[in-house]
Scaffold this motif. Sequence first.
Motif, mmCIF file in Angstrom:
data_model
loop_
_atom_site.group_PDB
_atom_site.id
_atom_site.type_symbol
_atom_site.label_atom_id
_atom_site.label_comp_id
_atom_site.label_asym_id
_atom_site.label_seq_id
_atom_site.Cartn_x
_atom_site.Cartn_y
_atom_site.Cartn_z
ATOM 1 N N ASN A 119 74.212 8.080 34.512
ATOM 2 C CA ASN A 119 75.649 8.326 34.735
ATOM 3 C C ASN A 119 76.036 9.790 34.568
ATOM 4 O OD1 ASN A 119 76.687 5.709 35.429
ATOM 5 N ND2 ASN A 119 76.339 5.096 33.304
ATOM 6 N N ALA A 120 75.053 10.676 34.632
ATOM 7 C CA ALA A 120 75.348 12.104 34.498
ATOM 8 C C ALA A 120 76.099 12.642 35.716
ATOM 9 C CB ALA A 120 74.058 12.888 34.296
ATOM 10 N N HIS A 121 75.990 11.947 36.847
ATOM 11 C CA HIS A 121 76.681 12.404 38.061
ATOM 12 C C HIS A 121 78.195 12.402 37.888
ATOM 13 C CE1 HIS A 121 76.833 8.032 38.373
ATOM 14 N NE2 HIS A 121 77.792 8.160 39.273
ATOM 15 N N ARG A 122 78.694 11.665 36.907
ATOM 16 C CA ARG A 122 80.143 11.542 36.713
ATOM 17 C C ARG A 122 80.789 12.854 36.282
ATOM 18 N NH1 ARG A 122 81.576 6.192 36.866
ATOM 19 N NH2 ARG A 122 79.890 4.679 36.567
ATOM 20 N N TRP A 123 80.021 13.721 35.619
ATOM 21 C CA TRP A 123 80.615 14.988 35.169
ATOM 22 C C TRP A 123 80.234 16.164 36.064
ATOM 23 C CZ3 TRP A 123 76.680 18.262 34.032
ATOM 24 C CH2 TRP A 123 75.490 17.732 33.530
ATOM 25 N N LEU A 124 79.576 15.882 37.163
ATOM 26 C CA LEU A 124 79.230 16.939 38.113
ATOM 27 C C LEU A 124 80.354 17.136 39.127
ATOM 28 C CD1 LEU A 124 75.572 15.773 38.754
ATOM 29 C CD2 LEU A 124 76.240 17.836 37.520
ATOM 30 N N ASN A 125 80.407 18.322 39.712
ATOM 31 C CA ASN A 125 81.415 18.605 40.739
ATOM 32 C C ASN A 125 81.040 18.003 42.089
ATOM 33 O OD1 ASN A 125 81.292 21.398 38.900
ATOM 34 N ND2 ASN A 125 83.321 20.559 39.251
ATOM 35 N N ALA A 126 79.749 17.799 42.316
ATOM 36 C CA ALA A 126 79.276 17.203 43.566
ATOM 37 C C ALA A 126 77.857 16.706 43.354
ATOM 38 C CB ALA A 126 79.315 18.219 44.711
#
Length: 199
Positions: A119-126
């Motif tokens: 779920n690290a993609h949740r804090w990425l800009n893209a």
Amino acid sequence: MVGLTGSIASGKSLVAGHLIELGVPLVDADILAREIVEPGEPAWEDIRERFGEEVLNADQTLNRGALGALIFADEDARRALETITHPRIAQRLMQYAQQYRMDGERWMVYDAALLVENNAHRWLNALIVVAVDPQVQLERLMQRDGLSTEAAQQRIDSQMPVQEKIKVADYVIDNNGTRDQTRAQVDEIFKQLMQRFNK
């Protein structure tokens, strides 16, 4: 920060390499994971305390084979290792990000296999996902690692299906074609990201 991910034998390394050629600052999660367990690092100390001297080589570096054998056979051990390493990896990533910002970079890429799973993609800009058809993936993995069909399929099945990753992607790279076709897609995404983050 832009995430780059994919499934095993999807061609993520090809995409990462081309982004670097284009001048994009890129941090590889595998390299961070190696850096934080160097002898004397806090994560190394915690691993030695938790798992004992048997996971160390004679020169005190981490014996990845011995540690791997432990954690793959024991779910609690795997979770204990993740508790030790994941916060340190995140901290080291932030250090790189801060340094890039100080150097005047407007954006960077974080290359990691388990971005969506964790779920690290949740804090990425893209998020960029590199995708291939299952049969292409199977053939490439067998050829790359010298695996039987059964062994290669077992490794593929142990991961989250790429279709699940595509659902949360901002950009999808179809890597079923030639290397040049893949690079052309990376070029286009690079242009879009430059427009997006360099306003």
